[in-house]
Motif scaffolding. Structure first.
Motif, PDB file in Angstrom:
ATOM      1  N   ASP A   1      38.390  40.606  50.176  1.00 11.99           N
ATOM      2  CA  ASP A   1      38.810  40.076  51.479  1.00 11.99           C
ATOM      3  C   ASP A   1      37.825  39.020  51.968  1.00 11.99           C
ATOM      4  O   ASP A   1      38.221  37.971  52.484  1.00 11.99           O
ATOM      5  N   VAL A   2      36.542  39.309  51.799  1.00 10.74           N
ATOM      6  CA  VAL A   2      35.504  38.360  52.237  1.00 10.74           C
ATOM      7  C   VAL A   2      35.600  37.086  51.417  1.00 10.74           C
ATOM      8  O   VAL A   2      35.524  35.979  51.957  1.00 10.74           O
ATOM      9  N   ALA A   3      35.782  37.228  50.114  1.00  7.45           N
ATOM     10  CA  ALA A   3      35.894  36.054  49.240  1.00  7.45           C
ATOM     11  C   ALA A   3      37.082  35.185  49.668  1.00  7.45           C
ATOM     12  O   ALA A   3      36.947  33.963  49.807  1.00  7.45           O
ATOM     13  N   ARG A   4      38.230  35.807  49.892  1.00  9.08           N
ATOM     14  CA  ARG A   4      39.417  35.056  50.329  1.00  9.08           C
ATOM     15  C   ARG A   4      39.194  34.402  51.688  1.00  9.08           C
ATOM     16  O   ARG A   4      39.583  33.258  51.903  1.00  9.08           O
TER      17      ARG A   4
ATOM     18  N   LEU B   1      29.432  36.730  45.790  1.00  4.00           N
ATOM     19  CA  LEU B   1      29.228  37.849  46.712  1.00  4.00           C
ATOM     20  C   LEU B   1      28.675  39.059  45.964  1.00  4.00           C
ATOM     21  O   LEU B   1      27.785  39.749  46.463  1.00  4.00           O
ATOM     22  N   SER B   2      29.172  39.318  44.771  1.00  2.00           N
ATOM     23  CA  SER B   2      28.690  40.437  43.955  1.00  2.00           C
ATOM     24  C   SER B   2      27.212  40.270  43.626  1.00  2.00           C
ATOM     25  O   SER B   2      26.442  41.235  43.683  1.00  2.00           O
TER      26      SER B   2
ATOM     27  N   SER C   1      29.206  33.749  58.703  1.00  2.00           N
ATOM     28  CA  SER C   1      29.089  33.863  60.159  1.00  2.00           C
ATOM     29  C   SER C   1      30.440  33.697  60.832  1.00  2.00           C
ATOM     30  O   SER C   1      30.802  34.456  61.736  1.00  2.00           O
ATOM     31  N   ARG C   2      31.188  32.701  60.393  1.00  2.00           N
ATOM     32  CA  ARG C   2      32.529  32.478  60.959  1.00  2.00           C
ATOM     33  C   ARG C   2      33.468  33.641  60.625  1.00  2.00           C
ATOM     34  O   ARG C   2      34.215  34.113  61.477  1.00  2.00           O
ATOM     35  N   PHE C   3      33.432  34.096  59.382  1.00  2.00           N
ATOM     36  CA  PHE C   3      34.319  35.176  58.960  1.00  2.00           C
ATOM     37  C   PHE C   3      34.051  36.466  59.741  1.00  2.00           C
ATOM     38  O   PHE C   3      34.979  37.139  60.191  1.00  2.00           O
ATOM     39  N   PHE C   4      32.770  36.811  59.883  1.00  2.00           N
ATOM     40  CA  PHE C   4      32.412  38.063  60.549  1.00  2.00           C
ATOM     41  C   PHE C   4      32.237  37.908  62.059  1.00  2.00           C
ATOM     42  O   PHE C   4      31.946  38.865  62.752  1.00  2.00           O
ATOM     43  N   ASN C   5      32.390  36.664  62.526  1.00  2.00           N
ATOM     44  CA  ASN C   5      32.241  36.386  63.959  1.00  2.00           C
ATOM     45  C   ASN C   5      30.871  36.824  64.482  1.00  2.00           C
ATOM     46  O   ASN C   5      30.760  37.519  65.498  1.00  2.00           O
ATOM     47  N   VAL C   6      29.831  36.449  63.757  1.00  2.00           N
ATOM     48  CA  VAL C   6      28.447  36.693  64.173  1.00  2.00           C
ATOM     49  C   VAL C   6      27.713  35.356  64.119  1.00  2.00           C
ATOM     50  O   VAL C   6      28.131  34.437  63.418  1.00  2.00           O
ATOM     51  N   GLY C   7      26.640  35.273  64.845  1.00  2.00           N
ATOM     52  CA  GLY C   7      25.844  34.055  64.801  1.00  2.00           C
ATOM     53  C   GLY C   7      25.083  33.971  63.489  1.00  2.00           C
ATOM     54  O   GLY C   7      24.798  34.998  62.858  1.00  2.00           O
ATOM     55  N   PRO C   8      24.739  32.768  63.062  1.00  2.00           N
ATOM     56  CA  PRO C   8      23.957  32.619  61.833  1.00  2.00           C
ATOM     57  C   PRO C   8      22.623  33.365  61.893  1.00  2.00           C
ATOM     58  O   PRO C   8      22.064  33.731  60.872  1.00  2.00           O
TER      59      PRO C   8
END
Length: 140
Positions: free
Chosen positions: A95-98, A107-108, A126-133
């Motif tokens: 999911d993260v890769a996509r 990622l592995s 950061s964008r995917f997980f909605n967290v700051g860098p």
């Protein structure tokens, strides 16, 4: 001239807290234990007045400073941060890769500790997980 106070607030409440536990630097584990106990007591209440919230705010800063000096935490690795974010979001590596466009093999390797994240990876994650860098800033 007397100052008007809100109903239910006691003007001496802040000083009552200071008498119980003065707001001074914490220097021992015993002082830390007392500070944490009082902070927990205040946090368990839903009806804190402004004076109590102010006291708790400063007490929390003192606790944090002592713990950072006395019990420093080692920096998290890229693998630990990424694994935590994946688990917290409840997604798979695929999911993260996509969602990021980062190769699943990359990622592995990061999760296995064989590779570090670069700026591009950090931006996408950061964008995917909605967290700051900065979530990745303290990695070692």
């Amino acid at each position: 001239m007397k100052t008007a106070h809100k109903p239910g607030e006691r003007p001496d409440l802040y000083m009552d807290l200071v008498r119980r536990l003065p707001l001074r630097p914490i220097r021992t584990e015993a002082q830390l234990d007392r500070a944490i106990a009082l902070a927990d007591e205040l946090l368990d209440r839903n009806d804190l007045g402004r004076d109590e919230r102010d006291y708790l705010d400063v007490l929390g800063d003192l606790i944090e400073r002592y713990e950072a000096e006395a019990h420093p935490m080692p920096p998290a690795t890229d693998a630990e941060v990424l694994a935590h974010l994946i688990e917290a979001r409840g997604v798979s590596q695929a999911d993260v890769a996509r969602g990021t466009g980062i190769a699943e093999s990359t990622l592995s390797e990061v999760l296995a500790g064989k590779r570090s994240l670069n700026r591009t990876h950090i931006g996408k994650l950061s964008r995917f997980f909605n967290v700051g860098p900065s979530a990745f800033q303290f990695t070692g």
